[in-house]
Design a protein around this motif. Structure first.
Motif, mmCIF file in Angstrom:
data_model
loop_
_atom_site.group_PDB
_atom_site.id
_atom_site.type_symbol
_atom_site.label_atom_id
_atom_site.label_comp_id
_atom_site.label_asym_id
_atom_site.label_seq_id
_atom_site.Cartn_x
_atom_site.Cartn_y
_atom_site.Cartn_z
ATOM 1 N N LEU A 143 0.809 -1.141 0.001
ATOM 2 C CA LEU A 143 -0.053 0.106 0.080
ATOM 3 C C LEU A 143 0.794 1.324 0.212
ATOM 4 C CD1 LEU A 143 -2.888 -0.982 2.625
ATOM 5 C CD2 LEU A 143 -3.153 -1.000 0.018
ATOM 6 N N TYR A 144 1.851 1.297 0.750
ATOM 7 C CA TYR A 144 2.899 2.372 0.943
ATOM 8 C C TYR A 144 4.082 2.476 0.114
ATOM 9 C CZ TYR A 144 -0.808 2.530 4.749
ATOM 10 O OH TYR A 144 -2.185 2.731 5.329
ATOM 11 N N GLY A 145 4.506 1.461 -0.336
ATOM 12 C CA GLY A 145 5.782 1.538 -1.316
ATOM 13 C C GLY A 145 7.205 1.607 -0.585
ATOM 14 N N THR A 146 6.978 0.988 0.728
ATOM 15 C CA THR A 146 8.171 0.748 1.398
ATOM 16 C C THR A 146 9.039 -0.503 1.236
ATOM 17 O OG1 THR A 146 7.008 -0.489 3.423
ATOM 18 C CG2 THR A 146 6.981 1.878 3.321
ATOM 19 N N GLN A 147 8.409 -1.439 0.489
ATOM 20 C CA GLN A 147 9.185 -2.811 0.443
ATOM 21 C C GLN A 147 9.858 -2.577 -1.159
ATOM 22 O OE1 GLN A 147 9.502 -4.931 3.330
ATOM 23 N NE2 GLN A 147 8.559 -3.038 3.849
ATOM 24 N N LEU A 148 11.136 -3.073 -1.267
ATOM 25 C CA LEU A 148 11.816 -2.987 -2.640
ATOM 26 C C LEU A 148 12.173 -4.310 -2.836
ATOM 27 C CD1 LEU A 148 14.312 -0.122 -1.527
ATOM 28 C CD2 LEU A 148 11.910 0.045 -2.354
ATOM 29 N N LYS A 149 12.500 -4.552 -4.249
ATOM 30 C CA LYS A 149 12.887 -5.695 -4.612
ATOM 31 C C LYS A 149 14.131 -5.230 -5.735
ATOM 32 C CE LYS A 149 9.542 -5.912 -8.439
ATOM 33 N NZ LYS A 149 8.486 -6.648 -8.789
ATOM 34 N N PHE A 150 14.945 -6.239 -6.184
ATOM 35 C CA PHE A 150 15.841 -6.033 -7.245
ATOM 36 C C PHE A 150 15.182 -6.437 -8.539
ATOM 37 C CE2 PHE A 150 18.925 -5.814 -3.944
ATOM 38 C CZ PHE A 150 19.807 -4.717 -4.472
ATOM 39 N N GLU A 151 15.568 -5.661 -9.504
ATOM 40 C CA GLU A 151 15.040 -5.996 -11.112
ATOM 41 C C GLU A 151 16.510 -5.900 -11.730
ATOM 42 O OE1 GLU A 151 12.043 -3.583 -12.591
ATOM 43 O OE2 GLU A 151 10.363 -4.795 -11.429
ATOM 44 N N GLY A 152 17.155 -6.891 -12.113
ATOM 45 C CA GLY A 152 18.733 -7.058 -12.280
ATOM 46 C C GLY A 152 19.699 -6.296 -11.470
ATOM 47 N N ASN A 153 20.173 -5.272 -11.469
ATOM 48 C CA ASN A 153 20.961 -4.527 -10.389
ATOM 49 C C ASN A 153 20.190 -3.363 -9.802
ATOM 50 O OD1 ASN A 153 23.064 -6.443 -10.803
ATOM 51 N ND2 ASN A 153 24.108 -5.556 -12.505
ATOM 52 N N THR A 154 19.190 -3.147 -10.146
ATOM 53 C CA THR A 154 18.378 -1.915 -9.887
ATOM 54 C C THR A 154 17.376 -2.282 -8.744
ATOM 55 O OG1 THR A 154 18.797 -0.978 -12.186
ATOM 56 C CG2 THR A 154 17.113 -0.064 -10.767
ATOM 57 N N ARG A 155 17.400 -1.279 -7.579
ATOM 58 C CA ARG A 155 16.401 -1.388 -6.724
ATOM 59 C C ARG A 155 14.945 -0.903 -6.897
ATOM 60 N NH1 ARG A 155 18.460 -0.692 -0.649
ATOM 61 N NH2 ARG A 155 19.435 1.262 -1.731
ATOM 62 N N VAL A 156 13.879 -1.559 -7.092
ATOM 63 C CA VAL A 156 12.729 -0.865 -7.320
ATOM 64 C C VAL A 156 11.734 -1.227 -6.144
ATOM 65 C CG1 VAL A 156 13.170 -0.695 -9.843
ATOM 66 C CG2 VAL A 156 11.921 -2.609 -8.824
ATOM 67 N N PRO A 157 10.330 -0.415 -5.825
ATOM 68 C CA PRO A 157 9.514 -0.982 -5.160
ATOM 69 C C PRO A 157 8.590 -2.213 -5.641
ATOM 70 C CG PRO A 157 9.218 1.451 -5.560
ATOM 71 C CD PRO A 157 10.180 0.804 -6.679
ATOM 72 N N GLN A 158 8.509 -2.830 -4.568
ATOM 73 C CA GLN A 158 7.623 -3.974 -4.955
ATOM 74 C C GLN A 158 6.328 -3.501 -5.589
ATOM 75 O OE1 GLN A 158 7.899 -7.277 -4.406
ATOM 76 N NE2 GLN A 158 9.580 -7.868 -3.108
ATOM 77 N N THR A 159 5.389 -4.356 -6.280
ATOM 78 C CA THR A 159 4.301 -3.864 -6.999
ATOM 79 C C THR A 159 3.597 -3.149 -5.939
ATOM 80 O OG1 THR A 159 4.422 -5.641 -8.404
ATOM 81 C CG2 THR A 159 2.307 -4.489 -8.421
ATOM 82 N N ILE A 160 2.868 -2.076 -6.226
ATOM 83 C CA ILE A 160 1.955 -1.085 -5.298
ATOM 84 C C ILE A 160 0.475 -1.249 -5.735
ATOM 85 C CG2 ILE A 160 1.494 1.177 -4.656
ATOM 86 C CD1 ILE A 160 4.582 1.765 -4.959
ATOM 87 N N GLU A 161 -0.400 -1.422 -4.739
ATOM 88 C CA GLU A 161 -1.837 -1.292 -5.226
ATOM 89 C C GLU A 161 -2.251 -0.160 -5.627
ATOM 90 O OE1 GLU A 161 -6.039 -1.832 -2.805
ATOM 91 O OE2 GLU A 161 -4.396 -3.283 -2.306
#
Length: 308
Positions: A255-273
């Motif tokens: 809901l709030y965009g605090t959890q991250l993941k890696f896409e390749g070598n780049t960190r991005v937020p986990q999918t946000i509702e």
């Protein structure tokens, strides 16, 4: 006197040349894990011009050396460093893990509580605050040694540089287990630590330890944190982090965009509702825009179009 002799002998043994950059050299050496040379630099700086800041560096460095003699030295310089300090920062400084079971540490705690209360008002639940502060030191107290070795692990292609890291990792695990057990007792007795009961950083400890625990534990105690937030008694970001983490663990969108993941070598937020309204949801609980948070905390450039 024995403590001063100890430091003087260290200084002589490394043939210190006095200069204005003792402190910066000491900081650099300490960051590399070279505690004795760092201690010599700090001692040189202290001899030139004694200050509370330098005394604190001496205290934290000697505490990291863990010997009984160095613990006494640490208390000596810590008492000097804190004479005009009315904050509680020292009570959650993980460098002092080796001191917290010494009776002298309670004296440090009592003095800092007394000065803090004289300036800001009474702490309603001082025993709870004391317990929580000690938990944060236990939770992070081996991170100095552990993080140095973790950096070397990455540099060495996935190999630790010394087997000494393994007992350190075992002690980290032991401390986490002890902290969890004690925290659950406190939560059952007092409920969620709120900012009206204890200083704000002490209140943060519960969320930190619960977040380091299992999904089942987070699920059990999250409603306590949620209720504290509704009453204005919890820091919004801690609520958002635990809420988002639970959702991601359950295979849902955060809901709030605090959890991250890696896409390749780049960190991005986990999918946000419903990402169009993420900033609205954040504002409702007292948080600023997501793109500002991600940039300031993680140097991530995020734009709404990335979620569409």
């Amino acid at each position: 006197m024995k403590k001063l002799i100890t430091l003087l002998s260290i200084m002589i043994s490394v043939q210190i040349t006095f200069a204005q950059n003792h402190v910066s050299k000491g900081d650099s050496l300490k960051g590399e894990g070279l505690l004795m040379p760092a201690l010599a630099e700090y001692a040189g700086a202290m001899m030139e011009n004694p200050t509370s800041e330098k005394s604190y560096r001496l205290a934290s460095t000697t505490a990291l050396l863990w010997t009984s003699q160095m613990r006494d030295t640490s208390f000596y310089f810590l008492n000097y460093a804190l004479q005009n300090d009315s904050t509680l920062d020292v009570l959650y400084d993980p460098d002092f893990l080796s001191l917290i079971d010494d009776p002298q540490w309670k004296h440090i705690e009592d003095l800092q509580f007394e000065k803090y209360e004289a300036k800001t008002g009474a702490i309603k639940n001082k025993p709870l605050a004391r317990a929580l502060f000690r938990m944060i030191i236990k939770d992070q107290g081996f991170m100095y040694a552990g993080n140095i070795e973790r950096r070397k692990y990455m540099q060495n292609g996935g190999y630790f540089s010394t087997p000494a890291i393994f007992p350190v990792l075992a002690m980290e695990e032991k401390n986490r287990e002890e902290n969890e057990s004690r925290l659950f007792e406190l939560l059952d007795e007092y409920g969620w630590p709120t900012t009206s009961l204890v200083p704000e950083f002490a209140a943060a400890v519960a969320a930190l330890i619960v977040n380091h625990s299992s999904y089942e534990i987070r699920k059990k105690y999250f409603p306590m944190l949620e209720e504290a937030l509704r009453k204005g008694e919890a820091q919004p970001l801690r609520y958002a982090k635990m809420c988002d983490r639970l959702l991601v663990e359950e295979g849902k969108e955060q809901l709030y965009g605090t959890q991250l993941k890696f896409e390749g070598n780049t960190r991005v937020p986990q999918t946000i509702e419903d990402p169009v309204n993420v900033d609205k949801r954040r504002a409702e609980i007292g948080l600023g825009p997501l793109n500002v948070y991600l940039k300031n905390r993680f140097d991530i450039d995020w734009h709404l179009t990335q979620e569409n």
